[in-house]
Design a protein around this motif. Structure first.
Motif, PDB file in Angstrom:
ATOM      1  N   SER A  45       0.676  -1.083  -0.031  1.00  0.00           N
ATOM      2  CA  SER A  45      -0.051  -0.081   0.112  1.00  0.00           C
ATOM      3  C   SER A  45       0.945   1.262  -0.040  1.00  0.00           C
ATOM      4  O   SER A  45       1.829   0.997   0.446  1.00  0.00           O
ATOM      5  CB  SER A  45      -0.961   0.124   1.118  1.00  0.00           C
ATOM      6  N   THR A  47       0.534   5.851   0.239  1.00  0.00           N
ATOM      7  CA  THR A  47      -0.135   7.042   0.405  1.00  0.00           C
ATOM      8  C   THR A  47       0.414   8.159  -0.025  1.00  0.00           C
ATOM      9  O   THR A  47       1.575   8.260   0.236  1.00  0.00           O
ATOM     10  CB  THR A  47      -0.699   6.969   2.004  1.00  0.00           C
ATOM     11  N   PHE A 173       3.412   3.512  -5.023  1.00  0.00           N
ATOM     12  CA  PHE A 173       2.962   1.974  -5.134  1.00  0.00           C
ATOM     13  C   PHE A 173       4.031   1.350  -5.867  1.00  0.00           C
ATOM     14  O   PHE A 173       4.787   0.325  -5.640  1.00  0.00           O
ATOM     15  CB  PHE A 173       1.782   1.967  -5.402  1.00  0.00           C
ATOM     16  N   VAL A 194      -5.478  -4.307  -7.502  1.00  0.00           N
ATOM     17  CA  VAL A 194      -4.900  -3.035  -7.019  1.00  0.00           C
ATOM     18  C   VAL A 194      -6.520  -2.381  -6.611  1.00  0.00           C
ATOM     19  O   VAL A 194      -7.362  -2.560  -7.447  1.00  0.00           O
ATOM     20  CB  VAL A 194      -4.132  -2.207  -7.930  1.00  0.00           C
ATOM     21  N   THR A 195      -6.373  -1.419  -5.672  1.00  0.00           N
ATOM     22  CA  THR A 195      -7.470  -0.574  -5.461  1.00  0.00           C
ATOM     23  C   THR A 195      -7.048   0.776  -5.372  1.00  0.00           C
ATOM     24  O   THR A 195      -6.001   1.193  -4.591  1.00  0.00           O
ATOM     25  CB  THR A 195      -8.091  -0.971  -4.264  1.00  0.00           C
ATOM     26  N   SER A 235      -4.763   6.960  -1.749  1.00  0.00           N
ATOM     27  CA  SER A 235      -4.151   5.760  -1.427  1.00  0.00           C
ATOM     28  C   SER A 235      -4.207   4.778  -2.563  1.00  0.00           C
ATOM     29  O   SER A 235      -5.314   4.695  -3.046  1.00  0.00           O
ATOM     30  CB  SER A 235      -4.366   5.102   0.078  1.00  0.00           C
ATOM     31  N   SER A 237      -3.649   0.275  -2.665  1.00  0.00           N
ATOM     32  CA  SER A 237      -3.330  -0.591  -2.204  1.00  0.00           C
ATOM     33  C   SER A 237      -3.472  -2.126  -3.205  1.00  0.00           C
ATOM     34  O   SER A 237      -4.396  -1.856  -4.031  1.00  0.00           O
ATOM     35  CB  SER A 237      -4.348  -0.861  -0.959  1.00  0.00           C
TER      36      SER A 237
END
Length: 245
Positions: A45, A47, A173, A194-195, A235, A237
């Motif tokens: 993850s 941010t 990321f 991935v999100t 973010s 993740s």
């Protein structure tokens, strides 16, 4: 007459269904045993955060009335709203200062002895990125007072910040995936899932009461204000599979 003899299947044919039934579970177990879970998969993850200057001011003007007659009360509220709308519309600027009516309600009042008349209220909402022009209306609108006020981010600012922070979070990321692959002795990685969570905007916060008090009826000049800054974050993740290139 000789009775018919029962038909007997050969031993091999009689055992065939039993052998087939026994073989099917074993075949399923063999298939499951040969299915292996993905190897070298890592969850990651990242941010990105920044402080952004708030550029949107919202003022909610309101007025309340009470009286024995609902029709008369409605007329009084309408007159106060019309006067405020006339002043606000004269200052309106498309995209920079928007005006719209808010809640308008009339309802009966009750005491321990029963109904005792009517009460009502009307609202006018003024919002814009031209905060100086918005604040000046606080001294010009005389038929209503400020009930609520808040600072936030305009749509243009939100879209700009969201694009910048999302790009930064994705870049971090990818850099994180490269670093993890190197530390584990791999030379590459592939993205599995991935999100992406776009810019998380803070709620609009009300102005201090001392500043709002300057907008009482009869006050002159613009409403003093200090917009301040908002902390916004985005973010990313997901999981990657480490591999040799």
């Amino acid at each position: 007459m000789t009775p018919p003899r029962p038909c007997r299947l050969p031993a091999r044919l009689a055992l065939a269904p039993l052998l087939l039934a026994t073989a099917l579970p074993a075949l399923g177990q063999t298939t499951l045993a040969t299915t292996t879970a993905p190897q070298n998969v890592v969850g990651l993850s990242a941010t990105a955060t920044m402080e952004v200057q708030k550029d949107l001011l919202t003022l909610v003007f309101s007025t309340s009335r009470e009286g024995p007659d609902a029709s008369q009360l409605q007329a009084q509220l309408k007159q106060a709203l019309d006067e405020a709308l006339t002043v606000a519309r004269a200052a309106a600027k498309p995209g920079r200062l928007e005006v719209q009516t808010g809640d308008f309600s009339i309802h009966p009042r009750y005491t321990a002895k029963g109904p005792s008349g009517w009460s009502g209220s009307a609202e006018l909402v003024v919002e814009g990125s031209d905060m100086v022009a918005v604040s000046q209306l606080a001294g010009r609108i005389q038929s209503m007072t400020i009930a609520r006020s808040s600072f936030g981010l305009s749509r243009e600012k939100r879209e700009q910040v969201d694009a910048e922070l999302t790009a930064q979070a994705i870049a971090r990321f990818k850099a994180r995936a490269e670093e993890v692959a190197r530390l584990f002795g791999f030379s590459g990685w592939t993205l599995r899932e991935v999100t992406v969570q776009g810019a998380d905007l803070p709620p609009m916060r009300p102005m201090a009461r001392v500043a709002m008090a300057a907008a009482a009826p009869g006050a002159e000049g613009a409403l003093p204000f200090e917009a301040g800054k908002a902390t916004v974050s985005a973010s990313v993740s997901g999981s990657v599979q480490l591999s040799a290139r």
